[in-house]
Design a protein around this motif. Sequence first.
Motif, mmCIF file in Angstrom:
data_model
loop_
_atom_site.group_PDB
_atom_site.id
_atom_site.type_symbol
_atom_site.label_atom_id
_atom_site.label_comp_id
_atom_site.label_asym_id
_atom_site.label_seq_id
_atom_site.Cartn_x
_atom_site.Cartn_y
_atom_site.Cartn_z
ATOM 1 N N ASP A 1 1.342 -0.872 -0.243
ATOM 2 C CA ASP A 1 -0.037 0.123 0.254
ATOM 3 C C ASP A 1 0.684 1.152 0.013
ATOM 4 O OD1 ASP A 1 -2.604 -1.469 0.025
ATOM 5 O OD2 ASP A 1 -2.868 -1.366 1.584
ATOM 6 N N THR A 2 2.025 0.995 0.807
ATOM 7 C CA THR A 2 3.061 2.236 0.892
ATOM 8 C C THR A 2 3.195 2.397 -0.875
ATOM 9 O OG1 THR A 2 3.483 2.097 3.269
ATOM 10 C CG2 THR A 2 4.615 3.168 1.977
ATOM 11 N N VAL A 3 4.256 1.351 -1.682
ATOM 12 C CA VAL A 3 4.742 1.712 -2.053
ATOM 13 C C VAL A 3 3.296 2.268 -3.959
ATOM 14 C CG1 VAL A 3 5.969 -0.076 -4.201
ATOM 15 C CG2 VAL A 3 6.235 -0.072 -1.892
ATOM 16 N N ARG A 4 2.642 1.484 -3.332
ATOM 17 C CA ARG A 4 1.452 1.990 -4.374
ATOM 18 C C ARG A 4 0.634 3.429 -4.041
ATOM 19 N NH1 ARG A 4 -0.973 -3.063 -4.120
ATOM 20 N NH2 ARG A 4 -1.483 -3.111 -2.235
ATOM 21 N N LEU A 5 1.453 4.507 -2.759
ATOM 22 C CA LEU A 5 1.045 5.575 -2.668
ATOM 23 C C LEU A 5 2.292 6.326 -3.494
ATOM 24 C CD1 LEU A 5 -1.585 7.465 -0.777
ATOM 25 C CD2 LEU A 5 0.942 7.577 0.714
ATOM 26 N N VAL A 6 3.105 5.649 -3.564
ATOM 27 C CA VAL A 6 4.258 6.432 -3.783
ATOM 28 C C VAL A 6 4.129 6.876 -5.683
ATOM 29 C CG1 VAL A 6 6.933 6.407 -4.133
ATOM 30 C CG2 VAL A 6 6.059 6.172 -2.352
ATOM 31 N N GLU A 7 3.378 5.487 -6.122
ATOM 32 C CA GLU A 7 3.730 5.865 -7.334
ATOM 33 C C GLU A 7 1.827 6.723 -7.725
ATOM 34 O OE1 GLU A 7 5.871 4.103 -9.101
ATOM 35 O OE2 GLU A 7 6.616 2.150 -8.427
ATOM 36 N N THR A 8 1.116 6.423 -7.099
ATOM 37 C CA THR A 8 0.052 6.980 -6.861
ATOM 38 C C THR A 8 0.486 9.182 -7.712
ATOM 39 O OG1 THR A 8 -1.483 5.500 -6.514
ATOM 40 C CG2 THR A 8 -2.334 7.796 -6.920
ATOM 41 N N ILE A 9 1.192 9.213 -6.560
ATOM 42 C CA ILE A 9 1.492 10.354 -6.201
ATOM 43 C C ILE A 9 2.607 11.327 -7.017
ATOM 44 C CG2 ILE A 9 1.941 12.367 -4.190
ATOM 45 C CD1 ILE A 9 -0.092 11.175 -2.112
ATOM 46 N N GLY A 10 3.324 10.543 -7.557
ATOM 47 C CA GLY A 10 4.616 10.838 -7.862
ATOM 48 C C GLY A 10 5.622 11.649 -7.206
ATOM 49 N N PHE A 11 5.853 11.890 -5.600
ATOM 50 C CA PHE A 11 6.991 12.722 -4.843
ATOM 51 C C PHE A 11 7.881 12.726 -5.788
ATOM 52 C CE2 PHE A 11 4.405 10.235 -1.835
ATOM 53 C CZ PHE A 11 3.793 11.355 -1.524
ATOM 54 N N ALA A 12 8.227 14.292 -5.861
ATOM 55 C CA ALA A 12 9.514 14.881 -5.981
ATOM 56 C C ALA A 12 10.745 14.399 -5.486
ATOM 57 C CB ALA A 12 9.367 16.716 -6.749
ATOM 58 N N SER A 13 10.131 14.159 -4.262
ATOM 59 C CA SER A 13 11.599 13.645 -3.728
ATOM 60 C C SER A 13 11.174 12.880 -2.090
ATOM 61 C CB SER A 13 12.799 14.116 -3.584
ATOM 62 O OG SER A 13 12.080 15.819 -2.255
ATOM 63 N N ALA A 14 11.894 12.435 -1.768
ATOM 64 C CA ALA A 14 10.587 11.458 0.070
ATOM 65 C C ALA A 14 12.163 11.174 0.450
ATOM 66 C CB ALA A 14 9.886 10.434 -0.981
ATOM 67 N N PHE A 15 12.024 11.094 1.930
ATOM 68 C CA PHE A 15 12.660 10.518 2.497
ATOM 69 C C PHE A 15 12.479 9.359 2.824
ATOM 70 C CE2 PHE A 15 13.630 14.970 3.270
ATOM 71 C CZ PHE A 15 15.365 15.291 2.827
ATOM 72 N N SER A 16 13.215 8.275 3.330
ATOM 73 C CA SER A 16 12.438 7.332 3.680
ATOM 74 C C SER A 16 13.049 6.500 5.179
ATOM 75 C CB SER A 16 12.452 5.806 2.290
ATOM 76 O OG SER A 16 13.375 5.877 1.766
ATOM 77 N N PHE A 17 13.103 5.983 5.874
ATOM 78 C CA PHE A 17 13.835 5.180 6.899
ATOM 79 C C PHE A 17 13.326 3.907 7.477
ATOM 80 C CE2 PHE A 17 14.103 10.012 7.391
ATOM 81 C CZ PHE A 17 15.461 9.820 7.441
ATOM 82 N N LYS A 18 14.720 3.006 8.086
ATOM 83 C CA LYS A 18 13.968 1.461 9.077
ATOM 84 C C LYS A 18 13.003 2.675 10.193
ATOM 85 C CE LYS A 18 17.240 -0.443 8.430
ATOM 86 N NZ LYS A 18 18.626 -1.646 8.636
#
Length: 477
Positions: A341-358
């Motif tokens: 679901d998280t990856v799908r959100l990224v694909e849907t919105i198309g962020f210009a950049s993002a920070f991601s952490f474990k």
Amino acid sequence: MTYENPPAPGAGAPEPRRLFIKSYGCQMNVYDSQRMADTLAPEGYVETADPAAADVVVLNTCHIREKAAEKVYSELGRIRKLKDAAAGDGRRMVVAVAGCVAQAEGEEILRRAGSVDLVVGPQSYHRLPGLLGRAEAGEKVVETEFPVEDKFDILSPPSRAATRKRGVAAFVTVQEGCDKFCTFCVVPYTRGAEVSRPAAKIVAEVERLAAAGVRELTLIGQNVNAYHGVGADGRDWTLARLLWRIAEIPGIARLRYTTSHPRDVGDDLIAAHRDLPALMPQLHLPVQSGSDRILAAMNRRHTRADYLAVVGRLRSAQPELALSSDFIVGFPGETDEDFRDTVRLVETIGFASAFSFKYSPRPGTPAAELTEQVEESVKDARLQILQEAIERHRAAFNASCRGRTFDVLFERPGRHPGQLVGRSPYLQPVQAIAPAALVGQLRPVTVTEIGPNSLFGALAAPEMTSVQRGREIAAGA
Ligand code: SF4
């Protein structure tokens, strides 16, 4: 108590003390470090970039990253060697720990790191001169209370020279603390409840910055769009109202704000993105997860649909808006489906950049107590997948800038002779051949090349901007 410098032997003027501040983490810490230096400057402290030469070392710490406290203790091990070397030269070095780790660990820091003389939480920086005076006199000092007085009333403003040295883009804290209590986050405990500065004080600070040459301003706060400081009319102002007022200050050409919470994006803020020309078409809007189950477990107080709806309204108001975000992967209980679901959100919105952490547990937070912790190897694999998706969208956004002309605010000389570096409206670094006199000025630049970390461009004729913008808008760019 105010610390006063003892006069140097045989001299009328006191010896300056050398101050080294290392800032970790977010822009609020960078801003706090500047204000600490500004407050200590009238007391005779001069900043140095060399910790070995410093009379006072301040570590302004951050508690967001994994094992933050452990990293501070290992840095303090290195500082201890410098302190011992200074003592060998007959010099006393005072070591202070500030920021969120100081607030969270308090006395424990003195117990574990004997080299530390002072532990000071973020709400007490205005007391630094007195606290350092006590530490210099040999006392071990811990100050982590939330004082009743407003530190912003007491912290010294930067000198004109200090502002000029820091450049044409500046940060101003307008709000501190957070009432949201996301279950993974320490901020509500280390920075306390939401407090907004009165608008008049912010305006006065920005007027001083603008008079010293600042052109671009980022209003900062842990939950900046929850801003509700008292305004000139005696009522609580929203962030949008504040932005409109600051845009009136002569010299301020660009405005940004960070970090926002999706729940606090009001109608007037969305309208400001449409109607306020100084407000840049760029917004950092953390979402953390694309799964409703995980968003609920995080106590984010918004759903995936809420987030998509806010983004939709923002983009309707400002079609050029470039969005960035924050993500946590491997939150306790996150399943493969939640992660998808998280990856799908990224694909849907198309962020210009993002920070991601474990995800990593922060002691004292509710999520740290959850039993369903995700295995490290699973987190690693998910993070890699997510970062690949984010990077694809970042590269696509940057590629879409090729051939476009937009205003760049030139900030400083570039790496190569004749080159200047500035920022695009979307916050990307842009390099262009341009005369040094353009530092501090906005100029239209046509993007010719896309590098891994910055854009390259050429100065365009001034009239090109509006013409090309018109064409781009007509073409739906
Ligand atoms: S809104 Fe941001 S600062 Fe506040 S608790 Fe959540 S993550 Fe922390």
